[in-house]
Design an enzyme around this catalytic site. Sequence first.
Site, PDB file in Angstrom:
ATOM      1  N   CYS A  26      -6.280  -0.012   6.888  1.00 23.91           N
ATOM      2  CA  CYS A  26      -6.001   0.594   5.575  1.00 23.91           C
ATOM      3  C   CYS A  26      -7.118   1.577   5.188  1.00 23.91           C
ATOM      4  CB  CYS A  26      -5.874  -0.500   4.520  1.00 23.91           C
ATOM      5  SG  CYS A  26      -5.480   0.156   2.881  1.00 23.91           S
ATOM      6  N   HIS A  86      -2.281  -3.933   4.973  1.00 26.47           N
ATOM      7  CA  HIS A  86      -2.075  -3.550   6.380  1.00 26.47           C
ATOM      8  C   HIS A  86      -3.417  -3.267   7.040  1.00 26.47           C
ATOM      9  CE1 HIS A  86      -2.688   0.899   5.877  1.00 26.47           C
ATOM     10  NE2 HIS A  86      -2.448   0.562   4.630  1.00 26.47           N
ATOM     11  N   ASP A 137       0.433   3.783   1.665  1.00 27.79           N
ATOM     12  CA  ASP A 137       0.399   4.375   3.011  1.00 27.79           C
ATOM     13  C   ASP A 137       1.823   4.632   3.524  1.00 27.79           C
ATOM     14  OD1 ASP A 137       0.236   4.557   5.950  1.00 27.79           O
ATOM     15  OD2 ASP A 137      -1.868   4.035   5.657  1.00 27.79           O
ATOM     16  N   CYS A 191       0.844  -1.188   0.000  1.00 26.10           N
ATOM     17  CA  CYS A 191       0.000   0.000   0.000  1.00 26.10           C
ATOM     18  C   CYS A 191       0.884   1.245   0.000  1.00 26.10           C
ATOM     19  CB  CYS A 191      -0.912   0.002   1.226  1.00 26.10           C
ATOM     20  SG  CYS A 191      -2.063   1.414   1.254  1.00 26.10           S
ATOM     21  N   ARG A 246       3.005   4.836   6.296  1.00 25.79           N
ATOM     22  CA  ARG A 246       3.419   4.113   7.510  1.00 25.79           C
ATOM     23  C   ARG A 246       3.863   2.682   7.228  1.00 25.79           C
ATOM     24  NH1 ARG A 246      -2.262   5.188  10.273  1.00 25.79           N
ATOM     25  NH2 ARG A 246      -2.783   4.626   8.117  1.00 25.79           N
TER      26      ARG A 246
HETATM   27 ZN   LIG Z   1      -3.445   1.222   2.974  1.00 25.58          ZN
END
Ligand SMILES: [Zn+2]
Length: 211
Positions: free
Chosen positions: A101, A98, A44, A42, A46
């Site tokens: 999400c 994750h 993302d 992803c 993090r």
């Molecule tokens: Zn995500």
Amino acid sequence: MTSYEKLLLENKAWANEKVEDDPQYFDRLAHLQTPEFLWIGCSDSRVPANEITGTQPGEIFVHRNIANMVVHTDVNLLSVLDYAVNHLKVQHVIVCGHYGCGGVKAATTNHDFHLVLNMWLRNIKDVYRLHADELNAISNEDQRVDRLVELNVQEQLIHLAKTSIIQRAWKYYQRPHLHGWVYGLKDGLIKPLIDMLPRTAIDPLYNYDDL
Ligand SMILES: [Zn+2]
């Protein structure tokens, strides 16, 4: 100092540190890329692939998009997959979702995110629809989203196995091994969910018999 100037300054410090530790570090990396892994994760911020797996530059070939999707018409993803499998000859392809999400959560709402995001999120809604009975039985919203995160990883792994890129590599080279993982934002741990060894059976409709 602006935020982006800080990035450039940190980059200088990082490069200096690498050369201090190992004077040949960049010479070696500049001439060779032989990663054993393709990571589909992803976007993302993090979930940085190298950092959470303790790997260095050169070790993982990375593709990231919202909610780690394998979309059959995505030329970007398919180019990365083709290059990783046929040129870098990776041994493992990892789809890593994750928990928590935002992309997966957004797909469970009825909100209009406008044209492009709606189009992307509909791929996740399709996963929900496939597993609606199981998901609708989960009353807690966060738990339902987290289960959808897992099912989404599973479906994207199956999508990989449907491609002629993977099927051809399985047939002629007995690689790559496909892995479906989920990363926990709260504890930093990766949970392996499912894996598919070369030539794992899938729905026969998707098999190419004249590769
Ligand atoms: Zn995500």
